[in-house]
Write a protein that holds these residues in place. Structure first.
Motif, PDB file in Angstrom:
ATOM      1  N   ARG A   2       0.819  -1.245  -0.137  1.00  0.00           N
ATOM      2  CA  ARG A   2      -0.051   0.031   0.100  1.00  0.00           C
ATOM      3  C   ARG A   2       0.747   1.181  -0.072  1.00  0.00           C
ATOM      4  N   THR A   3       0.377   2.368  -0.397  1.00  0.00           N
ATOM      5  CA  THR A   3       1.196   3.600  -0.437  1.00  0.00           C
ATOM      6  C   THR A   3       1.210   4.189   0.892  1.00  0.00           C
ATOM      7  N   LEU A   4       2.177   5.152   1.158  1.00  0.00           N
ATOM      8  CA  LEU A   4       2.482   5.599   2.401  1.00  0.00           C
ATOM      9  C   LEU A   4       1.437   6.791   2.527  1.00  0.00           C
ATOM     10  N   PRO A   5       1.276   6.820   4.115  1.00  0.00           N
ATOM     11  CA  PRO A   5       0.485   8.244   4.438  1.00  0.00           C
ATOM     12  C   PRO A   5       1.456   9.399   3.670  1.00  0.00           C
ATOM     13  N   LEU A   6       0.667  10.352   3.635  1.00  0.00           N
ATOM     14  CA  LEU A   6       1.549  11.897   2.937  1.00  0.00           C
ATOM     15  C   LEU A   6       2.885  12.073   3.866  1.00  0.00           C
ATOM     16  N   ARG A   7       2.391  12.025   4.905  1.00  0.00           N
ATOM     17  CA  ARG A   7       3.747  12.650   6.041  1.00  0.00           C
ATOM     18  C   ARG A   7       4.844  11.402   5.868  1.00  0.00           C
ATOM     19  N   ARG A  12      10.239  10.212   4.217  1.00  0.00           N
ATOM     20  CA  ARG A  12      10.911   9.156   3.139  1.00  0.00           C
ATOM     21  C   ARG A  12      11.768   9.919   1.989  1.00  0.00           C
ATOM     22  N   GLY A  13      11.001  11.066   1.270  1.00  0.00           N
ATOM     23  CA  GLY A  13      11.629  11.624   0.144  1.00  0.00           C
ATOM     24  C   GLY A  13      12.869  12.412   0.973  1.00  0.00           C
ATOM     25  N   VAL A  14      12.443  13.043   1.812  1.00  0.00           N
ATOM     26  CA  VAL A  14      13.812  14.160   2.477  1.00  0.00           C
ATOM     27  C   VAL A  14      14.839  13.173   2.905  1.00  0.00           C
ATOM     28  N   ARG A 243      -5.221  11.725  -4.729  1.00  0.00           N
ATOM     29  CA  ARG A 243      -5.123  12.231  -3.480  1.00  0.00           C
ATOM     30  C   ARG A 243      -3.680  12.179  -3.027  1.00  0.00           C
ATOM     31  N   GLN A 244      -2.864  11.292  -3.273  1.00  0.00           N
ATOM     32  CA  GLN A 244      -1.340  11.515  -2.865  1.00  0.00           C
ATOM     33  C   GLN A 244      -0.566  12.230  -3.824  1.00  0.00           C
ATOM     34  N   VAL A 245      -0.978  12.095  -4.997  1.00  0.00           N
ATOM     35  CA  VAL A 245      -0.014  13.096  -6.143  1.00  0.00           C
ATOM     36  C   VAL A 245      -0.290  14.463  -5.635  1.00  0.00           C
ATOM     37  N   LEU A 246      -1.603  15.076  -5.541  1.00  0.00           N
ATOM     38  CA  LEU A 246      -1.949  16.425  -5.485  1.00  0.00           C
ATOM     39  C   LEU A 246      -1.567  16.844  -3.947  1.00  0.00           C
ATOM     40  N   GLY A 247      -1.736  15.961  -2.860  1.00  0.00           N
ATOM     41  CA  GLY A 247      -1.189  16.321  -1.610  1.00  0.00           C
ATOM     42  C   GLY A 247       0.401  16.560  -1.604  1.00  0.00           C
ATOM     43  N   ILE A 248       1.183  15.645  -2.156  1.00  0.00           N
ATOM     44  CA  ILE A 248       2.752  15.865  -2.264  1.00  0.00           C
ATOM     45  C   ILE A 248       2.651  17.308  -3.212  1.00  0.00           C
ATOM     46  N   PHE A 249       2.210  17.447  -4.006  1.00  0.00           N
ATOM     47  CA  PHE A 249       2.210  18.688  -4.996  1.00  0.00           C
ATOM     48  C   PHE A 249       1.881  19.830  -4.166  1.00  0.00           C
ATOM     49  N   GLY A 250       0.897  19.894  -3.679  1.00  0.00           N
ATOM     50  CA  GLY A 250       0.560  20.978  -2.661  1.00  0.00           C
ATOM     51  C   GLY A 250       1.360  21.204  -1.315  1.00  0.00           C
ATOM     52  N   SER A 307      11.305  12.076  -4.870  1.00  0.00           N
ATOM     53  CA  SER A 307      11.381  10.780  -4.278  1.00  0.00           C
ATOM     54  C   SER A 307      10.108  10.652  -3.676  1.00  0.00           C
ATOM     55  N   ALA A 308       9.374  11.670  -3.052  1.00  0.00           N
ATOM     56  CA  ALA A 308       8.125  10.959  -2.626  1.00  0.00           C
ATOM     57  C   ALA A 308       7.131  10.476  -3.700  1.00  0.00           C
ATOM     58  N   TYR A 309       7.209  11.484  -4.660  1.00  0.00           N
ATOM     59  CA  TYR A 309       6.285  10.849  -5.938  1.00  0.00           C
ATOM     60  C   TYR A 309       6.687   9.364  -6.158  1.00  0.00           C
ATOM     61  N   GLN A 310       8.298   9.009  -6.617  1.00  0.00           N
ATOM     62  CA  GLN A 310       8.625   7.834  -6.630  1.00  0.00           C
ATOM     63  C   GLN A 310       8.244   6.659  -5.680  1.00  0.00           C
ATOM     64  N   THR A 311       8.301   6.916  -4.671  1.00  0.00           N
ATOM     65  CA  THR A 311       8.053   6.014  -3.505  1.00  0.00           C
ATOM     66  C   THR A 311       6.491   5.335  -3.739  1.00  0.00           C
ATOM     67  N   GLN A 312       5.660   6.434  -3.612  1.00  0.00           N
ATOM     68  CA  GLN A 312       4.131   6.324  -3.633  1.00  0.00           C
ATOM     69  C   GLN A 312       3.938   5.390  -5.021  1.00  0.00           C
ATOM     70  N   TYR A 313       4.556   5.850  -6.231  1.00  0.00           N
ATOM     71  CA  TYR A 313       4.243   5.139  -7.537  1.00  0.00           C
ATOM     72  C   TYR A 313       4.822   3.721  -7.276  1.00  0.00           C
ATOM     73  N   ARG A 314       6.079   3.502  -6.797  1.00  0.00           N
ATOM     74  CA  ARG A 314       6.470   1.966  -6.585  1.00  0.00           C
ATOM     75  C   ARG A 314       5.388   1.078  -6.105  1.00  0.00           C
ATOM     76  N   ARG A 315       5.035   1.762  -4.958  1.00  0.00           N
ATOM     77  CA  ARG A 315       4.155   1.076  -4.060  1.00  0.00           C
ATOM     78  C   ARG A 315       2.699   0.854  -4.642  1.00  0.00           C
ATOM     79  N   PHE A 316       2.219   1.927  -5.375  1.00  0.00           N
ATOM     80  CA  PHE A 316       1.065   1.675  -6.212  1.00  0.00           C
ATOM     81  C   PHE A 316       1.174   0.716  -7.216  1.00  0.00           C
TER      82      PHE A 316
END
Length: 324
Positions: A2-7, A12-14, A243-250, A307-316
């Motif tokens: 499953r994808t990670l929570p936004l926080r 993880r990206g940082v 939701r994840q994509v727009l959350g990271i972007f925002g 990095s945040a986009y990438q980890t979410q996409y890999r899990r997705f």
């Protein structure tokens, strides 16, 4: 998976970027070289404009690259040969520099992808040097090999993004110049509204194109797939996990805005002192330090968002059947 929570995704990206900090220096260096290469034709055009107008070059370039380019275009408009040479040099520097920059950035993004695959759940571990060591996967040969491996696809993405920017820019210029082309009373009354609408649409289009380009880079390098396959997977990712994509972007856009405001305040605070003859010389190293810090910070934030986009996409993607 499953994808990670936004926080957790942002943390993880940082952490992945901090553990592989040399990629920040590489991205900052190649982007600085690109800006330098882009400024050379502008100042060359300023030299031609100063020669044609029999003016002082220092007065022509005093306001920076942007105003200088506008002055050069205006001054060279009466000389088609000189204007064509200036635009040709500017196009070569812009396209060639953009392609080289994005090829190198494909290599640094590959380091982030390798770190995400092998680092484990570092976002859940206590922060410390051991956590950063576990997430460190930087090797210069990995950057070079990945840049070569993804060079063709990086060039295709870069040219596509440049074509979108050109299309949006031409459309914006066409709307803004509509008043000059059709000077009727109706157009003059509606012109401010049209300019406002065109500006809003252009900004949104450019941001959407930049986001799509970043996500396509992530998908191409994560899955090692073609650009066409990446576009299909991008559509699935954006629709099903918007939701994840727009959350990271925002969140990252808000952080960048705050960092930009802070850097502008710092620059404005140093500006009055810089005009004092003796004290101004002592401020120069501080201004250089602020410029370096600002550039490195923005590169780090950009890589952290990727990095945040990438980890979410890999899990997705791992939880779904891969697209053929």
């Amino acid at each position: 998976m499953r994808t990670l929570p936004l926080r957790a995704a942002l943390i993880r990206g940082v952490l992945l970027v901090a553990a592989n900090w040399p990629i920040v220096l590489i991205d900052f260096g190649i982007e600085s070289l690109y800006k330098l290469a882009l400024s050379l034709p502008v100042f060359g055009g300023a030299l031609m404009a100063g020669a044609l107008a029999h003016g002082d070059l220092r007065n022509v370039v005093a306001d920076g690259v942007g105003p200088t380019a506008n002055l050069v275009l205006g001054a060279l408009a009466e000389s088609p040969v000189a204007l064509g040479a200036f635009l040709g040099a500017l196009a070569i520097a812009a396209i060639g520099g953009e392609v080289l920059m994005f090829v190198v950035k494909a290599g640094t993004l590959a380091v982030v992808v390798a770190a995400d695959r092998e680092a484990g759940e570092v976002q859940d571990e206590p922060f410390g040097t051991e956590t950063l060591q576990d997430a460190s996967r930087f090797r210069l040969d990995l950057v070079v090999e990945s840049s070569r491996h993804f060079a063709t696809r990086a060039v295709m993405l870069a040219l596509g993004l440049g074509a979108i920017y050109l299309f949006v820019g031409l459309g914006y210029v066409a709307v803004v110049m509509q008043r000059a082309w059709t000077p009727s009373a109706g157009w003059i009354a509606a012109w401010p509204v049209l300019v406002l609408l065109a500006t809003s649409v252009s900004v949104v289009s450019i941001e959407a194109a930049s986001l799509a380009y970043d996500l396509l880079r992530v998908i191409v390098i994560t899955d090692d797939c073609s650009v066409r396959a990446a576009m299909t997977r991008l559509r699935r990712f954006v629709i099903e996990d918007a939701r994840q994509v727009l959350g990271i972007f925002g969140v990252m856009a808000a952080v960048v805005l705050l960092a930009t405001a802070a850097s502008l305040l710092a620059t404005a605070g140093l500006a009055p002192v810089a005009y004092i003859p003796i004290v101004g010389l002592t401020i120069v190293p501080l201004q250089v330090a602020v410029w370096l810090f600002r550039g490195l910070l923005f590169q780090a934030l950009s890589l952290a968002s990727l990095s945040a986009y990438q980890t979410q996409y890999r899990r997705f993607s791992s939880a779904r059947t891969p697209v053929s």
